[in-house]
Each structure stands twice: as structure tokens, then as C-alpha cells.
Design an enzyme around this catalytic site. Sequence first.
Site, PDB file in Angstrom:
ATOM      1  N   HIS A  65      27.529 -10.237 -46.438  1.00 22.79           N
ATOM      2  CA  HIS A  65      28.493  -9.675 -47.558  1.00 22.79           C
ATOM      3  C   HIS A  65      29.177  -8.305 -47.144  1.00 22.79           C
ATOM      4  CE1 HIS A  65      28.711  -7.981 -51.979  1.00 22.79           C
ATOM      5  NE2 HIS A  65      28.535  -9.320 -52.342  1.00 22.79           N
TER       6      HIS A  65
ATOM      7  N   ASP B 274      19.173  -7.563 -45.533  1.00 27.58           N
ATOM      8  CA  ASP B 274      19.702  -7.475 -47.024  1.00 27.58           C
ATOM      9  C   ASP B 274      19.041  -8.862 -47.774  1.00 27.58           C
ATOM     10  OD1 ASP B 274      21.252  -8.379 -49.170  1.00 27.58           O
ATOM     11  OD2 ASP B 274      23.181  -8.530 -48.132  1.00 27.58           O
TER      12      ASP B 274
ATOM     13  N   GLN C 299      20.151 -12.215 -51.793  1.00 23.43           N
ATOM     14  CA  GLN C 299      19.935 -13.787 -51.998  1.00 23.43           C
ATOM     15  C   GLN C 299      18.859 -14.092 -51.984  1.00 23.43           C
ATOM     16  OE1 GLN C 299      22.714 -15.183 -53.644  1.00 23.43           O
ATOM     17  NE2 GLN C 299      20.991 -17.088 -53.681  1.00 23.43           N
TER      18      GLN C 299
ATOM     19  N   LYS D 284      19.937 -10.331 -59.452  1.00 20.42           N
ATOM     20  CA  LYS D 284      19.800 -11.563 -58.909  1.00 20.42           C
ATOM     21  C   LYS D 284      18.364 -12.144 -59.092  1.00 20.42           C
ATOM     22  CE  LYS D 284      22.202 -12.446 -55.335  1.00 20.42           C
ATOM     23  NZ  LYS D 284      23.537 -12.699 -54.559  1.00 20.42           N
TER      24      LYS D 284
ATOM     25  N   CYS E 185      32.774 -12.446 -51.634  1.00 19.86           N
ATOM     26  CA  CYS E 185      32.530 -11.129 -50.964  1.00 19.86           C
ATOM     27  C   CYS E 185      32.130 -11.172 -49.489  1.00 19.86           C
ATOM     28  CB  CYS E 185      31.417 -10.138 -51.685  1.00 19.86           C
ATOM     29  SG  CYS E 185      31.937  -9.562 -53.300  1.00 19.86           S
TER      30      CYS E 185
HETATM   31  N1  PMP Z   1      24.267  -8.943 -50.319  1.00 13.28           N
HETATM   32  C1  PMP Z   1      24.292 -10.323 -50.859  1.00 13.28           C
HETATM   33  C2  PMP Z   1      23.676 -11.487 -49.624  1.00 13.28           C
HETATM   34  C3  PMP Z   1      24.419 -10.501 -52.007  1.00 13.28           C
HETATM   35  O1  PMP Z   1      24.482 -11.589 -52.444  1.00 13.28           O
HETATM   36  C4  PMP Z   1      24.776  -9.372 -52.911  1.00 13.28           C
HETATM   37  C5  PMP Z   1      25.542  -9.763 -54.165  1.00 13.28           C
HETATM   38  N2  PMP Z   1      26.157 -10.792 -54.622  1.00 13.28           N
HETATM   39  C6  PMP Z   1      24.973  -8.002 -52.338  1.00 13.28           C
HETATM   40  C7  PMP Z   1      24.659  -7.759 -50.984  1.00 13.28           C
HETATM   41  C8  PMP Z   1      25.477  -6.810 -53.329  1.00 13.28           C
HETATM   42  O2  PMP Z   1      24.752  -6.752 -54.107  1.00 13.28           O
HETATM   43  P1  PMP Z   1      24.939  -5.755 -55.255  1.00 13.28           P
HETATM   44  O3  PMP Z   1      26.322  -5.936 -55.546  1.00 13.28           O
HETATM   45  O4  PMP Z   1      23.972  -6.039 -56.334  1.00 13.28           O
HETATM   46  O5  PMP Z   1      24.694  -4.329 -54.834  1.00 13.28           O
END
Ligand code: PMP
Length: 407
Positions: A124, A201, A204, A227, A365
Site C-alpha cells: 500500500h 502491515d 488487511q 477495517k 493505493c
Molecule cells: N496498508 C494496507 C494493506 C491497507 O489496506 C490500508 C488501508 N486500506 C493501509 C495500509 C492504510 O491504512 P489507514 O488508511 O487506515 O492508515
Amino acid sequence: TQKLDIDAVRQQFPILHQQVNGKPLVYFDNAATTQKPKEVIDALSQYYTGYNANIHRGIHTLAEKATSAFEATRSAFRTFLNAAGTEEIILTYGTTDGINLVAQTFGRSFIGKGDEILISTMEHHSNIVPWQMLCEVNGCVLKVIPVDESGELDMAAFENLLSDRTRLVSVVHASNALGTINPITEIIRKAHHVGAKVLVDGAQAASHLTIDVQALDVDFYVLSLHKMYGPTGVGVLYGKKDLLNSMPPYRGGGEMIKEVTFAKTTYNDLPYKFEAGTPNIADVVAARTAITFIESLGKDRIAAHELSLLQYATDALQGIDGLRVIGTAKNKVSVLSFVIKGVHHQDLAVILDQQGIAVRTGHHCTQPLMQRFDITGTTRASFAVYNTTAEIDRLREGVERAVKMLK
Ligand code: PMP
């Protein structure tokens, strides 16, 4: 184990029971954010109606109540991740915040010129950009583990990229764009072998997979509550105690200090050293209810339901002319990304929305990952515990209708 009663689960989510564009809502955008059960929404309102106060410094009853509710969430996260102690649980504003914290503290202190940080093609943006920003300041070097055609990490390439210059490996546990579950146990073991630290990270992964930070021996693990059926604006950074102690603070301000004079300021102990300012108290308090929600259903039962939905959806969409699933790894969480020849994902999403079906389209993203597959984006349906096969039937009909209109 007994199966979940999905009708009863759905009853706990007020938002699901509405019409969108004249059709019952089908919410398949769970990888962007999940919906919230009533008990989480109620916890927010109970906090503001019953015991709103600033935490940690107050002597009065409301302040004590708010503080103990806030710290109860920290304890719940300790159990959720099986951390050794609550001082290893830093409450953040989300995954992005947690990664930036590590980049700006651990990164600035322990990663120098010519040192290497390993990430992967499927990260991401929040696990790419903070490291690029660090490299600009420190002169460290970003290296990227490639992804194969099925959307799995090329583990042979990973091993070749590891060296005695590697200071940190920062990889996603499960991909939000493809669903791939990465072999993090092996990654952590091999990274430690060359003396590198590992950040995972878990944004997900956290609502789907069991996480035991001690068994994994992971150095940092980050996640976002929004999430995981919890509120926005709350996240966790787990870090090993010795490592966190060795790192300088991140933001300066109230609460993160022991004593301030103009000559010298001393910093607070863990975890408060990393929690400057008034935190997002209400949402942190309500986050505990989200953990309770997940634990009362059972992660294994949630995962079993979601995986059956993923299988059902993969089979259901497979027959659609020109449709190609992006991300066909053996081990996946319930994320189904696809492209259809001759159909732009944006147009598809508009037509699905007209039928009350919420999916996500675009790059999720993960622009470098899209470039890897030579596409500009996908349509992504991601499933949560409250979704049903009947909803997937509606998705299939919706996609079929859209394809007829657009081709
Ligand atoms: N990493 C992953 C794998 C994600 O899915 C997300 C959110 N979609 C993020 C990082 C970023 O998370 P946040 O926007 O809640 O900070």
C-alpha cells in the site's frame, strides 16, 4: 465448530438495512473500511453522554473512568495480538500513522546512508512513501521484492535481496488489492538471519487472520481499527519493548514527557512516550467493543465464512466473458479483484452503484502493483462477516448487466 448465524450478525449492523438507489444495499467495499456493529456505535455515544473527560491527568471521577476505559482497550489489544505487555501497545491514528512513526524514529536513528530497506511490489502507498521520505533524508536505499503472475511474492528474489546492509524488511501481511496472504513467518526468520528488523502491515489481515506477535517474533506490527468493525482514527503499533525503548520519541507535546524545563526535557515511559497530545479517546474506547465483537464470533468462524464467500464469488464471476481475476494466490483473504476486457472499471462501478452495490475500483493505493500487472486499476469486491451468497448473486447479475450495456 458451529457455523455463524449470518442473519443474526446482520441484525447488529444498522447501516446494512437500507435502500441505495432503490435497491437493498450490498456492501462489498470492506477492504476500504468495514461497517460498524451497533455496540460500537453505542459505545461512542455512551462515552460522550456518560464520561467524556481528558485522560491520565485528572483526579476527578469522570477522568478516572475515561482513563480506565482507554487503558482497557490497550489491554484488549495486548490480548488480541498476544503481546508480552501493554507497554508494547502504542495507540495510533491508524496504520499510516504507525508506519510513519517507525520511519521517523527507528528509521532516523538506526537506518543510515547506504543501508537498505526491503519492501514489496504489493505494498500500500502507506508502506512505500514513508520509506521514500526517509531515504531522501538519510540516503538509505529502497529495494523491492517482486510479485509473480499469481500475485505471490517471489521468495527466491527476496532471499537474494537480503544482505548485511538490510536494516528493515517492511511487508504487508495480506494484500488489500489482491488478497494474497504472505508467508510472514518465513520472511521474519530470514530477515532476522541477516540482522534486519521486520515491520508487518496488518491492516488487511487483522480482521481475518490470527496474529500472535510473540510466536511470529515480529519486531513491529501495525493495524487500523476501521477495517476491523471499529471506528476510524484508531490504530495500533505493536513494537518489541527493547526496540521501542531504544527509539527516540515521535511527536513532542503533552503526555509524552516526564519533566519539561527550558534546559532539558525528559521523556515518559512506554507506551506514553509515543502518545503525545490528547488522543482519540472516544474512538479508542469504542474500539474495545469491536475487538469483543470479533472475539465473540470467533476469528476462525469469521474466516471460514469469508473464505466460503470468496470461493463462491470466484466461481460465480469466472464464467463472465472477458473477466480475469487479478490475484490468484493459493492463500488469500476475502478480496476479489478483477478486470473485464473492453469494460472500464469506473463505468462498471457506476452501473453497480445504480443497483445498490458498493465495490471499489481503481488502484487501491497500490499503483506500483497495478503497473506490475500492466493495468490502471481493478474492480474489487471484498467480503466481511455480514455478507451473503445471495448478495454475490446480485453482484454477478449486476456485472453481467453492465457488461451487456458497456460492450
Ligand atoms: N496498508 C494496507 C494493506 C491497507 O489496506 C490500508 C488501508 N486500506 C493501509 C495500509 C492504510 O491504512 P489507514 O488508511 O487506515 O492508515
